[in-house]
Scaffold this motif. Structure first.
Motif, mmCIF file in Angstrom:
data_model
loop_
_atom_site.group_PDB
_atom_site.id
_atom_site.type_symbol
_atom_site.label_atom_id
_atom_site.label_comp_id
_atom_site.label_asym_id
_atom_site.label_seq_id
_atom_site.Cartn_x
_atom_site.Cartn_y
_atom_site.Cartn_z
ATOM 1 N N UNK A 3 0.806 -1.212 0.000
ATOM 2 C CA UNK A 3 0.000 0.000 0.000
ATOM 3 C C UNK A 3 0.837 1.259 0.000
ATOM 4 N N UNK A 4 2.136 1.134 0.354
ATOM 5 C CA UNK A 4 2.996 2.294 0.392
ATOM 6 C C UNK A 4 3.600 2.600 -0.969
ATOM 7 N N UNK A 5 3.688 1.611 -1.837
ATOM 8 C CA UNK A 5 4.319 1.813 -3.128
ATOM 9 C C UNK A 5 3.281 2.298 -4.131
ATOM 10 N N UNK A 6 3.551 3.449 -4.728
ATOM 11 C CA UNK A 6 2.618 4.034 -5.683
ATOM 12 C C UNK A 6 3.004 3.684 -7.107
ATOM 13 N N UNK A 66 0.204 11.088 -2.861
ATOM 14 C CA UNK A 66 1.537 11.458 -3.338
ATOM 15 C C UNK A 66 2.544 11.430 -2.190
ATOM 16 N N UNK A 67 2.127 11.898 -1.019
ATOM 17 C CA UNK A 67 3.020 11.871 0.135
ATOM 18 C C UNK A 67 3.341 10.431 0.524
ATOM 19 N N UNK A 68 2.359 9.546 0.397
ATOM 20 C CA UNK A 68 2.594 8.128 0.692
ATOM 21 C C UNK A 68 3.663 7.545 -0.223
ATOM 22 N N UNK A 69 3.777 8.077 -1.427
ATOM 23 C CA UNK A 69 4.781 7.599 -2.354
ATOM 24 C C UNK A 69 6.198 7.913 -1.925
ATOM 25 N N UNK A 70 6.364 8.824 -0.944
ATOM 26 C CA UNK A 70 7.695 9.142 -0.438
ATOM 27 C C UNK A 70 8.219 8.085 0.524
ATOM 28 N N UNK A 123 6.607 14.196 -9.498
ATOM 29 C CA UNK A 123 6.431 14.280 -10.948
ATOM 30 C C UNK A 123 6.294 12.885 -11.554
ATOM 31 N N UNK A 124 7.121 11.946 -11.097
ATOM 32 C CA UNK A 124 7.016 10.564 -11.591
ATOM 33 C C UNK A 124 5.681 9.944 -11.194
ATOM 34 N N UNK A 125 5.219 10.267 -9.996
ATOM 35 C CA UNK A 125 3.954 9.716 -9.513
ATOM 36 C C UNK A 125 2.773 10.258 -10.305
#
Length: 265
Positions: A3-6, A66-70, A123-125
């Protein structure tokens, strides 16, 4: 974990960015990723921050995603920021302990490095969340079509699409295996770093077996549907470059020119 990986996750929507041609989004992404490294002062980072935030809001997707993607990159981000913070000796010294010194220049550089990480990931997300893996594949194949007589562009784009599609799937499988191991009494949080790393070894074998099984099933399904590569292959979904794509790409280039121009301020 999954769930953390976007990366590789696509969230359907009807925003302006969702409707843009995937080729335009890929070109804009790589251009912006290059422009980020030209930013060198507060004005350039403020401009990039404003542009990225407007783009995120335009997608209609929650900023929390998006923050989760960090999170998967959090260790690398923190380590890099700390190295810049305490080992960059520029400007007035705030405090100093032996070889470690906190300076005003270190604070500024650490903040700029942090923002670079955030911009690159955001940007990648934006690309992956607003563009389906199939559209990304078609866009890459279209962009590199002039090289099709030299390189197997179709096959390379297909491999990239499959990789993007199955990264979340494999992580979901990893979570399932870890839950099964926990039910059998395995604790992944006990011990030192080496012991924790060793506790993950029993996960690898079933994960590899599952990955090979999925690869075999996928190849069988492709053969059953008559897949034979790019020769004579037609597409159900055709890409259409529209005026909005030209305007948005022009806006991205304007942002890039402004960033380069503001370097001297």
């Amino acid at each position: 974990m999954a769930n953390q990986l976007i990366l590789g996750r696509y969230l359907p929507g009807d925003s302006l960015i969702h409707r843009l041609d995937p080729r335009m989004k890929i070109i804009a992404m790589f251009f912006l990723l290059a422009i980020i490294f030209f930013a060198n002062n507060w004005w350039t980072y403020l401009l990039l921050f404003a542009f990225v935030m407007v783009a995120i809001l335009q997608t209609g997707i929650s900023v929390k995603i998006f923050i989760r993607g960090l999170r998967p990159m959090l260790f690398l981000i923190v380590l890099t920021v700390l190295l810049q913070l305490f080992f960059t000796k520029q400007g007035a010294v705030i405090f100093e302990i032996g070889p470690i010194a906190l300076t005003e220049g270190g604070l500024v550089n650490a903040f700029f490095i942090l923002m670079r990480f955030v911009f690159i990931i955001f940007i990648s997300t934006i690309l992956t969340l607003t563009t389906s893996p199939l559209d990304i594949t078609n866009a890459i194949e279209s962009l590199f079509s002039p090289l099709k007589n030299i390189l197997p562009i179709h096959e390379m784009a297909l491999m990239l699409s499959i990789a993007l599609r199955f990264v979340p799937t494999l992580l979901d499988e990893t979570d399932t295996i870890m839950d099964a191991q926990r039910a059998r009494g395995v604790d992944f949080s006990e011990g030192n770093l080496m012991q924790r790393a060793q506790s993950f070894l029993p996960i690898l074998i079933p994960l590899f077996i599952s990955a090979f099984d999925r690869a075999y099933d996928l190849s069988t399904a492709m053969e059953a549907r008559g897949y034979h590569g790019s020769d004579g292959r037609t597409k159900y979904r055709l890409l259409h470059w529209q005026t909005s794509d030209t305007l948005m790409l022009g806006l991205v280039f304007v942002v890039g020119v402004l960033v380069v121009g503001l370097r001297q301020w």
